[in-house]
Design a protein around this motif. Structure first.
Motif, PDB file in Angstrom:
ATOM      1  N   ILE A  78       0.845  -1.206   0.000  1.00  0.00           N
ATOM      2  CA  ILE A  78       0.000   0.000   0.000  1.00  0.00           C
ATOM      3  C   ILE A  78       0.875   1.249   0.000  1.00  0.00           C
ATOM      4  N   LEU A  79       1.869   1.262   0.883  1.00  0.00           N
ATOM      5  CA  LEU A  79       2.733   2.431   1.004  1.00  0.00           C
ATOM      6  C   LEU A  79       3.492   2.695  -0.289  1.00  0.00           C
ATOM      7  N   PHE A  80       3.947   1.647  -0.951  1.00  0.00           N
ATOM      8  CA  PHE A  80       4.660   1.827  -2.212  1.00  0.00           C
ATOM      9  C   PHE A  80       3.792   2.566  -3.226  1.00  0.00           C
ATOM     10  N   ASN A  81       2.538   2.155  -3.330  1.00  0.00           N
ATOM     11  CA  ASN A  81       1.632   2.798  -4.281  1.00  0.00           C
ATOM     12  C   ASN A  81       1.404   4.271  -3.951  1.00  0.00           C
ATOM     13  N   ILE A  82       1.379   4.594  -2.662  1.00  0.00           N
ATOM     14  CA  ILE A  82       1.211   5.987  -2.239  1.00  0.00           C
ATOM     15  C   ILE A  82       2.453   6.803  -2.593  1.00  0.00           C
ATOM     16  N   MET A  83       3.627   6.279  -2.217  1.00  0.00           N
ATOM     17  CA  MET A  83       4.871   7.006  -2.461  1.00  0.00           C
ATOM     18  C   MET A  83       5.122   7.188  -3.954  1.00  0.00           C
ATOM     19  N   LYS A  84       4.786   6.181  -4.727  1.00  0.00           N
ATOM     20  CA  LYS A  84       4.999   6.254  -6.174  1.00  0.00           C
ATOM     21  C   LYS A  84       4.202   7.401  -6.785  1.00  0.00           C
ATOM     22  N   LEU A  85       2.992   7.606  -6.301  1.00  0.00           N
ATOM     23  CA  LEU A  85       2.163   8.690  -6.816  1.00  0.00           C
ATOM     24  C   LEU A  85       2.672  10.062  -6.384  1.00  0.00           C
ATOM     25  N   ILE A  86       3.245  10.122  -5.192  1.00  0.00           N
ATOM     26  CA  ILE A  86       3.748  11.413  -4.698  1.00  0.00           C
ATOM     27  C   ILE A  86       5.059  11.779  -5.397  1.00  0.00           C
ATOM     28  N   ASN A  87       6.003  10.855  -5.415  1.00  0.00           N
ATOM     29  CA  ASN A  87       7.268  11.107  -6.125  1.00  0.00           C
ATOM     30  C   ASN A  87       8.034   9.795  -6.273  1.00  0.00           C
ATOM     31  N   ASN A  88       7.890   9.163  -7.418  1.00  0.00           N
ATOM     32  CA  ASN A  88       8.524   7.871  -7.667  1.00  0.00           C
ATOM     33  C   ASN A  88      10.050   7.967  -7.622  1.00  0.00           C
ATOM     34  N   GLU A  89      10.590   9.131  -7.976  1.00  0.00           N
ATOM     35  CA  GLU A  89      12.042   9.304  -8.008  1.00  0.00           C
ATOM     36  C   GLU A  89      12.654   9.212  -6.615  1.00  0.00           C
ATOM     37  N   PHE A  90      11.867   9.475  -5.588  1.00  0.00           N
ATOM     38  CA  PHE A  90      12.377   9.407  -4.225  1.00  0.00           C
ATOM     39  C   PHE A  90      12.554   7.958  -3.737  1.00  0.00           C
ATOM     40  N   ILE A  91      11.952   7.010  -4.430  1.00  0.00           N
ATOM     41  CA  ILE A  91      12.050   5.609  -4.013  1.00  0.00           C
ATOM     42  C   ILE A  91      13.377   5.051  -4.524  1.00  0.00           C
ATOM     43  N   ASP A  92      14.385   5.075  -3.655  1.00  0.00           N
ATOM     44  CA  ASP A  92      15.713   4.601  -4.030  1.00  0.00           C
ATOM     45  C   ASP A  92      15.908   3.153  -3.581  1.00  0.00           C
ATOM     46  N   LYS A  93      17.116   2.657  -3.712  1.00  0.00           N
ATOM     47  CA  LYS A  93      17.406   1.259  -3.367  1.00  0.00           C
ATOM     48  C   LYS A  93      17.102   0.958  -1.901  1.00  0.00           C
ATOM     49  N   GLU A  94      17.440   1.889  -1.005  1.00  0.00           N
ATOM     50  CA  GLU A  94      17.225   1.638   0.425  1.00  0.00           C
ATOM     51  C   GLU A  94      15.741   1.578   0.759  1.00  0.00           C
ATOM     52  N   ILE A  95      14.970   2.520   0.267  1.00  0.00           N
ATOM     53  CA  ILE A  95      13.522   2.476   0.487  1.00  0.00           C
ATOM     54  C   ILE A  95      12.936   1.218  -0.134  1.00  0.00           C
ATOM     55  N   ALA A  96      13.389   0.878  -1.341  1.00  0.00           N
ATOM     56  CA  ALA A  96      12.896  -0.328  -2.023  1.00  0.00           C
ATOM     57  C   ALA A  96      13.214  -1.592  -1.229  1.00  0.00           C
ATOM     58  N   THR A  97      14.372  -1.603  -0.559  1.00  0.00           N
ATOM     59  CA  THR A  97      14.759  -2.759   0.263  1.00  0.00           C
ATOM     60  C   THR A  97      13.795  -2.959   1.422  1.00  0.00           C
ATOM     61  N   TYR A  98      13.410  -1.862   2.069  1.00  0.00           N
ATOM     62  CA  TYR A  98      12.445  -1.962   3.165  1.00  0.00           C
ATOM     63  C   TYR A  98      11.077  -2.429   2.649  1.00  0.00           C
ATOM     64  N   ILE A  99      10.652  -1.878   1.529  1.00  0.00           N
ATOM     65  CA  ILE A  99       9.363  -2.260   0.952  1.00  0.00           C
ATOM     66  C   ILE A  99       9.362  -3.735   0.551  1.00  0.00           C
ATOM     67  N   TYR A 100      10.425  -4.173  -0.094  1.00  0.00           N
ATOM     68  CA  TYR A 100      10.529  -5.580  -0.511  1.00  0.00           C
ATOM     69  C   TYR A 100      10.450  -6.506   0.699  1.00  0.00           C
ATOM     70  N   SER A 101      11.131  -6.139   1.780  1.00  0.00           N
ATOM     71  CA  SER A 101      11.163  -6.983   2.986  1.00  0.00           C
ATOM     72  C   SER A 101       9.766  -7.190   3.551  1.00  0.00           C
ATOM     73  N   GLY A 102       8.976  -6.105   3.612  1.00  0.00           N
ATOM     74  CA  GLY A 102       7.625  -6.210   4.143  1.00  0.00           C
ATOM     75  C   GLY A 102       6.709  -7.027   3.262  1.00  0.00           C
ATOM     76  N   ILE A 103       6.818  -6.836   1.953  1.00  0.00           N
ATOM     77  CA  ILE A 103       5.987  -7.615   1.027  1.00  0.00           C
ATOM     78  C   ILE A 103       6.376  -9.083   1.069  1.00  0.00           C
ATOM     79  N   LEU A 104       7.693  -9.355   1.081  1.00  0.00           N
ATOM     80  CA  LEU A 104       8.193 -10.729   1.120  1.00  0.00           C
ATOM     81  C   LEU A 104       7.607 -11.514   2.286  1.00  0.00           C
ATOM     82  N   THR A 105       7.659 -10.926   3.470  1.00  0.00           N
ATOM     83  CA  THR A 105       7.252 -11.664   4.668  1.00  0.00           C
ATOM     84  C   THR A 105       5.743 -11.747   4.822  1.00  0.00           C
TER      85      THR A 105
END
Length: 334
Positions: free
Chosen positions: A143-170
């Motif tokens: 859910i958060l990824f979809n929100i952040m992507k709409l606000i500013n996709n460029e701000f989603i870097d590798k570190e933010i993506a790592t946290y998002i991936y971890s939550g979705i994975l588990t």
């Protein structure tokens, strides 16, 4: 819905400088991952932010916060009060009831700050100024990824993506739970483009058992019991079992899933004697159409998701076990 919420969130944040981010007690990778991802995103938006945990995370997730000054309310209540006094808004992530944050709920009540809730659990309570609740989505991180992507996709870097991936994975059970969708996998593809190292994330979360934790898993499997005519498996870990194998918070994470690996089993349950809170903590998992969320609510003061839920009992272990056996038979119509 995402677009509307993102616009309202932008409007709400306009003029706000200091934000507090709070996940639920005993945070899992979805709660902690969404909190840390939002923290970094808010910093990129030019805001000041602080992640306040009700209590410390389990050892296998401490890598998520080791670089940052994250507060544990349980360990430092005065620091919590200080930062809430300086905050103008609170983000509540991956929970929809103030009961889920324990003693920190009192501080939230006293702070009287507007709350923004982002969550994917059923039947949310009405305590937030702005909320996005999507029980049909497998994780708060999605859910958060979809929100952040709409606000500013460029701000989603590798570190933010790592946290998002971890939550979705588990929270999708490594992409096998029913709420995992094609959209989920599309997001994973986008996270890969951001540079996530999925092998490293998996190893940090899953391949880090201590020898004691491995032995504790052995006990849980040894004590596994079957109600074969119902397709139900359950196991019990007493406080003596936990003490013998030097239990640390988070050591039993994932144990409940092993019962579902047995052919013909559609419900798996683990009972854990919690001596600190003087209760029996219970985790429920199910397959297909069996709704353990309804079962947990009806019989064990709990809730969560259709196929993954939790509850507790104030009775003795024997009384709790007997109640479970009789109630699961009633629930499944046996």
């Amino acid at each position: 819905m995402y677009l509307n919420f993102s616009q309202k969130l932008n409007e709400t944040l306009d003029g706000i400088n200091n934000c507090a981010i709070i996940p639920h007690k005993n945070p899992d990778a979805d709660a902690l991952g969404s909190s840390m991802a939002l923290y970094l995103f808010l910093i990129k938006l030019g805001k000041k932010a602080k992640v306040i945990l009700p209590n410390s995370p389990p050892n296998y997730l401490k890598w998520m916060i080791e670089k940052y000054d994250v507060i544990s309310h349980e360990n430092n209540p005065e620091e919590t009060k200080k930062h809430l006094l300086n905050s103008e808004i609170i983000f509540a992530l991956d929970f929809n009831s103030l009961k889920r944050i324990g003693m920190l709920s009192k501080e939230i009540h006293n702070a009287k700050l507007p709350i923004i809730m982002i969550d994917h659990h059923e039947t949310p309570e009405n305590f937030s100024k702005l909320f996005l609740s999507k029980p049909e989505i497998g994780s708060t991180c999605e859910i958060l990824f979809n929100i952040m992507k709409l606000i500013n996709n460029e701000f989603i870097d590798k570190e933010i993506a790592t946290y998002i991936y971890s939550g979705i994975l588990t929270d999708t059970g490594s992409f096998r739970y029913p709420l995992t969708s094609g959209k989920t996998h599309n997001i994973i593809s986008e996270l890969f483009k951001k540079g996530v190292n999925h092998t490293d994330i998996h190893e940090k979360i899953y391949d880090n058992y201590s020898f004691s934790r491995t032995n504790l898993l052995g006990v849980a499997l040894q004590k596994l019991r079957l109600i074969s005519d119902l397709g139900v498996a359950y196991t019990i870990l007493s406080k003596d079992n936990l003490e013998k194998y030097n239990y640390k918070k988070g050591d039993t994470e994932g144990f409940v899933n092993f019962g579902l690996r047995i052919k013909g089993v559609c419900v798996s349950v683990i009972f854990i004697e919690n001596s600190e809170e003087n209760i029996i903590k219970i985790s429920f998992r199910s397959k297909d159409k069996i709704d353990v969320n309804k079962f947990a609510k009806k019989y064990f003061n709990g809730g969560g998701h259709k196929n993954a839920s939790g509850g507790f009992s104030n009775d003795s272990m024997i009384e709790t076990e007997n109640k479970f056996v009789s109630s699961i038979k009633e629930f499944l119509g046996a």
